[in-house]
Design a protein around this motif. Structure first.
Motif, short mmCIF file in Angstrom:
data_model
loop_
_atom_site.label_atom_id
_atom_site.label_comp_id
_atom_site.label_asym_id
_atom_site.label_seq_id
_atom_site.Cartn_x
_atom_site.Cartn_y
_atom_site.Cartn_z
N THR A 196 52.58 25.71 47.70
CA THR A 196 51.14 25.73 47.43
C THR A 196 50.46 26.84 48.22
O THR A 196 50.80 27.10 49.38
N ILE A 246 46.46 28.20 49.15
CA ILE A 246 45.03 27.90 49.10
C ILE A 246 44.28 29.22 49.07
O ILE A 246 44.48 30.09 49.93
N VAL A 306 41.76 22.49 55.94
CA VAL A 306 42.84 22.68 54.97
C VAL A 306 44.20 22.82 55.66
O VAL A 306 45.23 22.55 55.04
N PRO A 317 49.82 23.40 53.35
CA PRO A 317 49.90 24.54 52.42
C PRO A 317 50.90 25.56 52.93
O PRO A 317 51.10 25.74 54.14
N ILE A 367 47.66 30.62 53.01
CA ILE A 367 46.21 30.61 52.80
C ILE A 367 45.77 32.06 52.60
O ILE A 367 46.11 32.94 53.41
N ILE A 415 45.47 26.68 44.89
CA ILE A 415 44.27 25.86 45.03
C ILE A 415 43.07 26.78 45.24
O ILE A 415 43.03 27.56 46.20
N LEU A 428 39.31 27.03 46.28
CA LEU A 428 38.40 26.21 47.09
C LEU A 428 37.22 27.04 47.54
O LEU A 428 37.38 28.17 48.02
N LEU A 487 44.83 17.60 49.70
CA LEU A 487 45.75 18.53 49.06
C LEU A 487 46.85 17.79 48.30
O LEU A 487 47.22 18.17 47.18
#
Length: 306
Positions: free
Chosen positions: A5, A7, A25, A32, A35, A85, A87, A99
């Motif tokens: 994942t 973000i 997060v 995650p 990022i 993701i 956001l 999450l």
């Protein structure tokens, strides 16, 4: 399934909130894998705050190059994960399982995107609070019908997107807004589903000045006109204003909000609905007179035929 994942957070002048968002997060039960922050010209120290975090990848773009779709595509290109993701920089996850709730539905290969609940901040203006409460309910939804406007709903302020689906159809970089709605519609047309998962909740709302309220609704309506050729007439605008004001008043009284908003709501909604109406002007002004004139012409012909 335990997909990688990423973000993706878009920023511009988010120094007040970005550190809190990044902290929340990274403190998730499902961590995650990366990022990415895409900044479009911050001048308030946002970039310096992001640079202090070694685990965050920062990408910058010029303000004049910004569109919502372009910044998202730029961020997606920089990620490697299967699930990305999107956001908002000032959307705060409500709990440590946020999450996980967003990612779990992707066990189903038909799912292209998942969006979560957006709960208004405690200081949200009453009209804003009412809108968020009514729109983001507590019941999950499966959206699969591209012909139903209600099922084309999506929000990149709090959403997870399957990378393969984005690769099939990146976000439209030409739209002034509603790039998420356009993308969701395209996914439904391809036979995918969109899920609304209220357990994947964030705190997110805007107490905007009236000028910003107008710009937001105007920008969104321009995009919807491009997508669906939607127009608004004066009568529709008046009805929308009246319904919104009455709903606001009822909410203010029921929830015992500051009675000052009984006076402010009509002005707030006037600016709000003008943003929706403005792209249809001046046609919305002359069309009623044209229709009245046409009815008069038809009436004259009928009399002449007697």
């Amino acid at each position: 399934m335990n997909p990688r994942t990423s973000i993706l957070i878009r920023t511009k002048d988010e120094a007040k909130d970005i550190d809190k968002t990044l902290a929340l997060v990274t403190d998730q039960t499902l961590k995650p894998d990366e990022i990415v922050v895409v900044d479009s010209g911050s001048t308030d120290g946002t970039i310096d705050i992001v640079k202090q975090r070694a685990d965050v990848k920062l990408i910058t773009m010029r303000p004049e190059d910004f569109t919502f779709g372009r910044s998202l595509n730029l961020g997606f290109t920089a990620t490697q994960a299967e699930i990305v993701i999107a956001l908002s920089a000032h959307a705060f996850p409500c709990d440590r399982d946020w999450l996980r709730h967003l990612v779990e539905p992707f066990d189903d290969p038909r799912v292209a995107g998942v969006y979560g609940k957006q709960a208004p901040h405690l200081d949200a203006y009453p009209p804003i609070e009412r809108e968020y409460r009514s729109f983001y309910g507590d019941q999950p939804r499966v959206q699969a019908n591209p012909q139903n406007p209600d099922e084309r709903t999506f929000s990149n302020a709090n959403a997870a997107i399957r990378r393969q689906c984005w690769e099939k159809h990146p976000f439209d970089e030409t739209l002034s807004g509603c790039e998420d709605v356009e993308w969701a519609s395209a996914m439904l047309m391809l036979g995918h589903t969109i899920l609304y998962v209220p357990d994947a909740a964030v705190y997110h709302s805007h107490n905007e000045p009236l000028s910003q309220v107008y710009r937001r609704t105007y920008r969104e309506t321009l995009a919807l006109q491009t997508l669906y050729a939607q127009d608004m007439g004066l009568r529709d605008a008046c009805k929308r204003w009246c319904h919104a004001v009455v709903a606001d008043w009822r909410f203010i009284l029921q929830q015992k909000k500051d009675l000052y908003w009984l006076l402010r709501s009509p002005l707030y909604r006037l600016v709000w609905v003008y943003g929706y109406l403005r792209p249809s002007l001046p046609a919305a002004l002359w069309k009623p007179f044209y229709k009245h004139w046409k009815r008069g012409q038809l009436g004259s012909k009928e009399v002449g035929n007697l």
